[in-house]
Scaffold this motif. Structure first.
Motif, PDB file in Angstrom:
ATOM      1  N   ARG A 130      22.419  43.896  44.527  1.00 42.84           N
ATOM      2  CA  ARG A 130      23.603  44.247  44.045  1.00 42.84           C
ATOM      3  C   ARG A 130      23.299  45.076  42.591  1.00 42.84           C
ATOM      4  NH1 ARG A 130      28.316  40.214  41.487  1.00 42.84           N
ATOM      5  NH2 ARG A 130      29.589  41.879  40.431  1.00 42.84           N
ATOM      6  N   PRO A 131      22.369  44.967  41.736  1.00 39.45           N
ATOM      7  CA  PRO A 131      22.046  45.547  40.669  1.00 39.45           C
ATOM      8  C   PRO A 131      21.651  46.925  41.027  1.00 39.45           C
ATOM      9  CG  PRO A 131      20.488  43.578  40.769  1.00 39.45           C
ATOM     10  CD  PRO A 131      21.545  43.398  41.816  1.00 39.45           C
ATOM     11  N   THR A 132      20.904  47.260  42.159  1.00 38.40           N
ATOM     12  CA  THR A 132      20.474  48.568  42.398  1.00 38.40           C
ATOM     13  C   THR A 132      21.810  49.278  42.899  1.00 38.40           C
ATOM     14  OG1 THR A 132      18.458  47.691  43.219  1.00 38.40           O
ATOM     15  CG2 THR A 132      19.350  49.757  44.287  1.00 38.40           C
ATOM     16  N   LEU A 133      22.735  48.751  43.729  1.00 36.23           N
ATOM     17  CA  LEU A 133      23.926  49.355  43.899  1.00 36.23           C
ATOM     18  C   LEU A 133      24.735  49.717  42.851  1.00 36.23           C
ATOM     19  CD1 LEU A 133      25.160  47.236  47.041  1.00 36.23           C
ATOM     20  CD2 LEU A 133      24.298  49.954  47.193  1.00 36.23           C
ATOM     21  N   GLU A 134      24.672  48.841  41.770  1.00 36.63           N
ATOM     22  CA  GLU A 134      25.412  49.079  40.299  1.00 36.63           C
ATOM     23  C   GLU A 134      24.652  50.487  39.831  1.00 36.63           C
ATOM     24  OE1 GLU A 134      24.840  45.399  38.186  1.00 36.63           O
ATOM     25  OE2 GLU A 134      27.061  44.582  39.226  1.00 36.63           O
ATOM     26  N   ILE A 135      23.501  50.705  39.814  1.00 37.10           N
ATOM     27  CA  ILE A 135      22.602  51.666  39.376  1.00 37.10           C
ATOM     28  C   ILE A 135      23.002  52.993  40.000  1.00 37.10           C
ATOM     29  CG2 ILE A 135      20.394  52.935  39.252  1.00 37.10           C
ATOM     30  CD1 ILE A 135      19.237  49.747  38.543  1.00 37.10           C
ATOM     31  N   VAL A 136      23.166  52.694  41.325  1.00 32.07           N
ATOM     32  CA  VAL A 136      23.215  53.771  42.166  1.00 32.07           C
ATOM     33  C   VAL A 136      24.782  54.389  42.005  1.00 32.07           C
ATOM     34  CG1 VAL A 136      24.058  54.676  44.602  1.00 32.07           C
ATOM     35  CG2 VAL A 136      21.926  53.471  44.346  1.00 32.07           C
ATOM     36  N   LEU A 137      25.854  53.453  41.928  1.00 32.24           N
ATOM     37  CA  LEU A 137      27.243  53.683  41.240  1.00 32.24           C
ATOM     38  C   LEU A 137      27.296  54.391  40.183  1.00 32.24           C
ATOM     39  CD1 LEU A 137      29.872  53.705  42.526  1.00 32.24           C
ATOM     40  CD2 LEU A 137      30.330  51.399  41.565  1.00 32.24           C
ATOM     41  N   GLN A 138      26.607  54.158  39.103  1.00 31.23           N
ATOM     42  CA  GLN A 138      26.517  54.645  37.750  1.00 31.23           C
ATOM     43  C   GLN A 138      25.973  56.222  38.069  1.00 31.23           C
ATOM     44  OE1 GLN A 138      23.240  53.924  35.056  1.00 31.23           O
ATOM     45  NE2 GLN A 138      24.660  52.782  33.741  1.00 31.23           N
ATOM     46  N   ALA A 139      25.020  56.385  38.882  1.00 31.59           N
ATOM     47  CA  ALA A 139      24.534  57.748  39.080  1.00 31.59           C
ATOM     48  C   ALA A 139      25.522  58.560  39.630  1.00 31.59           C
ATOM     49  CB  ALA A 139      23.325  57.933  39.490  1.00 31.59           C
ATOM     50  N   ARG A 189      33.029  55.304  47.495  1.00 31.64           N
ATOM     51  CA  ARG A 189      33.940  54.248  47.852  1.00 31.64           C
ATOM     52  C   ARG A 189      33.649  53.155  48.583  1.00 31.64           C
ATOM     53  NH1 ARG A 189      37.632  53.291  52.106  1.00 31.64           N
ATOM     54  NH2 ARG A 189      36.613  55.077  53.516  1.00 31.64           N
ATOM     55  N   GLN A 190      32.717  53.676  49.262  1.00 29.29           N
ATOM     56  CA  GLN A 190      31.982  52.401  50.229  1.00 29.29           C
ATOM     57  C   GLN A 190      31.187  51.524  49.475  1.00 29.29           C
ATOM     58  OE1 GLN A 190      32.822  52.032  53.120  1.00 29.29           O
ATOM     59  NE2 GLN A 190      33.714  53.884  53.888  1.00 29.29           N
ATOM     60  N   ILE A 191      30.624  52.044  48.492  1.00 28.38           N
ATOM     61  CA  ILE A 191      29.597  51.005  47.399  1.00 28.38           C
ATOM     62  C   ILE A 191      30.820  50.348  46.608  1.00 28.38           C
ATOM     63  CG2 ILE A 191      28.195  50.825  45.625  1.00 28.38           C
ATOM     64  CD1 ILE A 191      26.826  53.318  47.170  1.00 28.38           C
ATOM     65  N   ALA A 192      31.703  50.910  46.053  1.00 26.44           N
ATOM     66  CA  ALA A 192      32.692  50.180  45.072  1.00 26.44           C
ATOM     67  C   ALA A 192      33.510  49.014  45.619  1.00 26.44           C
ATOM     68  CB  ALA A 192      33.546  51.197  44.596  1.00 26.44           C
ATOM     69  N   ALA A 193      33.729  49.287  47.113  1.00 30.99           N
ATOM     70  CA  ALA A 193      34.374  48.400  47.969  1.00 30.99           C
ATOM     71  C   ALA A 193      33.741  47.189  48.200  1.00 30.99           C
ATOM     72  CB  ALA A 193      34.903  49.016  49.130  1.00 30.99           C
ATOM     73  N   ARG A 194      32.272  47.015  47.994  1.00 30.02           N
ATOM     74  CA  ARG A 194      31.441  46.145  48.373  1.00 30.02           C
ATOM     75  C   ARG A 194      30.612  45.410  47.418  1.00 30.02           C
ATOM     76  NH1 ARG A 194      32.466  49.671  52.355  1.00 30.02           N
ATOM     77  NH2 ARG A 194      32.657  48.733  54.451  1.00 30.02           N
ATOM     78  N   ILE A 195      30.751  46.342  46.084  1.00 32.25           N
ATOM     79  CA  ILE A 195      29.690  45.690  45.069  1.00 32.25           C
ATOM     80  C   ILE A 195      30.222  44.377  44.540  1.00 32.25           C
ATOM     81  CG2 ILE A 195      30.976  46.766  43.049  1.00 32.25           C
ATOM     82  CD1 ILE A 195      27.883  48.065  42.684  1.00 32.25           C
ATOM     83  N   LYS A 196      31.406  43.826  44.580  1.00 34.65           N
ATOM     84  CA  LYS A 196      31.736  42.666  44.055  1.00 34.65           C
ATOM     85  C   LYS A 196      31.775  41.821  45.063  1.00 34.65           C
ATOM     86  CE  LYS A 196      34.455  44.630  40.281  1.00 34.65           C
ATOM     87  NZ  LYS A 196      35.769  44.764  39.856  1.00 34.65           N
ATOM     88  N   ASP A 197      31.210  41.896  46.230  1.00 37.28           N
ATOM     89  CA  ASP A 197      31.061  40.906  47.396  1.00 37.28           C
ATOM     90  C   ASP A 197      29.576  40.884  48.029  1.00 37.28           C
ATOM     91  OD1 ASP A 197      31.711  39.239  49.641  1.00 37.28           O
ATOM     92  OD2 ASP A 197      32.266  40.951  50.898  1.00 37.28           O
ATOM     93  N   PRO A 198      28.854  40.232  46.920  1.00 36.93           N
ATOM     94  CA  PRO A 198      27.625  39.637  47.195  1.00 36.93           C
ATOM     95  C   PRO A 198      27.133  39.016  48.435  1.00 36.93           C
ATOM     96  CG  PRO A 198      28.134  38.189  45.567  1.00 36.93           C
ATOM     97  CD  PRO A 198      29.196  39.044  46.036  1.00 36.93           C
TER      98      PRO A 198
END
Length: 356
Positions: free
Chosen positions: A320-329, A341-350
């Motif tokens: 999850r934190p790695t995906l948050e870093i990717v989304l930030q970039a 879109r695909q990451i944001a849709a799943r990032i809160k579903d660990p």
């Protein structure tokens, strides 16, 4: 019963610990098997052991198969790095038939562990020291080509970067989450992933360690920072190792201000070694592109280790934190809407926590 290598026994068929005991016996360091201490490999096909060695200790890497020392990547890159003055462990002995490399024992203190307890001043000093080592690695690029090192013939080209992103797609969506995207979603997502790979592959290439994260930097008994796990070095973007150092396996995204400060320090470190000047804004853009690619590649690895190999205890917490870093970039870049879109849709579903 003790085993030996014979005309009917292939070395790779003998367990790593027994091969190592056999080698030590041949080398005049015969010891009880209990004194061969297994060290924890990190998603590696190699087995590592701390061993007694002529009155001291050493670390032995036992490879799955015999190898030719003349063409072995670890030995080749170690020689290159040592010639460039980089602080790699000394190679003490090699036995290609048994697949064994004995090297200097650097101890157990990873930079990762030191940073967790360090004062702010010490943390700053160690990170700057590590960033300086990246610039020193890059300054060895011409030497790598002059020596025709294995790493000079490998690169983060489009095929390699695309393969890593396919690995992410396969194991994050498939192995970990058990999802199948619609045909149109898959097409849009892969189009953007391959666009990312093409763009990074087109960037000027320079020598990279390839896994320059804080678990691959050791603090030896004299307090010096030492480099390990460098056998996969290759040519790639100037930002690659810096992204690995600052962003691999983080618990949360660092601030944009901190990342900017580290990038500028790195560009100064490059300049001090006579490397070509890079425009800070252009480097920031490349850094973000590398963050997305490296981060997704890492998520693929964490997902595979969690869902396929059952090692979620070690890896799932970083997804999850790695995906948050990717989304930030991605948000900073303002590009690749389908990946976002695909990451944001799943990032809160660990979901990774459920399978770890």
């Amino acid at each position: 019963m003790k085993q030996s290598v014979s005309s009917t026994t292939e070395p790779q068929d003998i367990p790593a610990r027994e091969r190592l005991r056999l080698y030590l016996e041949r080398s005049g360091c015969a010891v009880d098997a209990s004194r061969i201490i297994a060290l924890t490999p990190d998603a590696s096909v190699r087995a590592y052991f701390r061993i007694p060695w002529h009155g001291a200790t050493a670390v032995a890497a036992v490879y799955p198969e015999p190898f030719d020392p003349a063409t072995h990547p670890f030995l080749d890159v170690t020689q290159l790095f040592a010639e460039a003055g980089l602080p790699v462990p000394q190679v003490i002995a090699v036995e290609g038939e048994l697949g064994i490399i004995v090297q200097e024992d650097l101890g157990d203190r990873q930079l990762r562990n030191l940073l967790e307890t360090a004062s702010e001043d010490e943390r700053e000093q160690r990170l700057e020291e590590a960033i300086g080592l990246i610039a020193q690695i890059q300054a060895a690029t011409e030497l790598a080509y002059a020596r025709d090192s294995i790493c000079s013939r490998l690169a983060f080209d489009e095929a390699k970067l695309s393969w890593e992103l396919d690995f992410f797609y396969q194991h994050y969506f498939g192995s970990l989450r058990g999802e199948k995207l619609s045909d149109s979603e898959e097409r849009r997502l892969k189009d953007e992933l391959y666009e990312l790979a093409r763009e990074l592959a087109a960037r000027p290439r320079i020598l990279c360690h390839r896994d320059f994260h804080v678990s691959n930097l050791m603090v030896d008994q004299r307090g010096r920072l030492r480099i390990i796990d460098h056998q996969d070095a290759r040519m790639g973007p100037a930002s690659y190792d810096l992204v690995s150092l600052l962003l691999d396996r983080q618990k949360a995204p660092p601030s944009l201000a901190e990342l900017r400060e580290r990038r500028l320090f790195f560009l100064e470190a490059r300049a001090s070694r006579g490397l070509p000047t890079i425009d800070p804004d252009e480097f920031a853009r490349e850094f973000r592109l590398t963050t997305v690619q490296r981060g997704l590649k890492a998520v693929g690895t964490f997902s595979c280790q969690t869902a396929v190999y059952g090692r979620g205890r070690a890896y799932a917490r970083f997804i999850r934190p790695t995906l948050e870093i990717v989304l930030q970039a991605l948000e900073w870049l303002g590009r690749f809407p389908e990946i976002r879109r695909q990451i944001a849709a799943r990032i809160k579903d660990p979901i990774e926590l459920e399978v770890s």
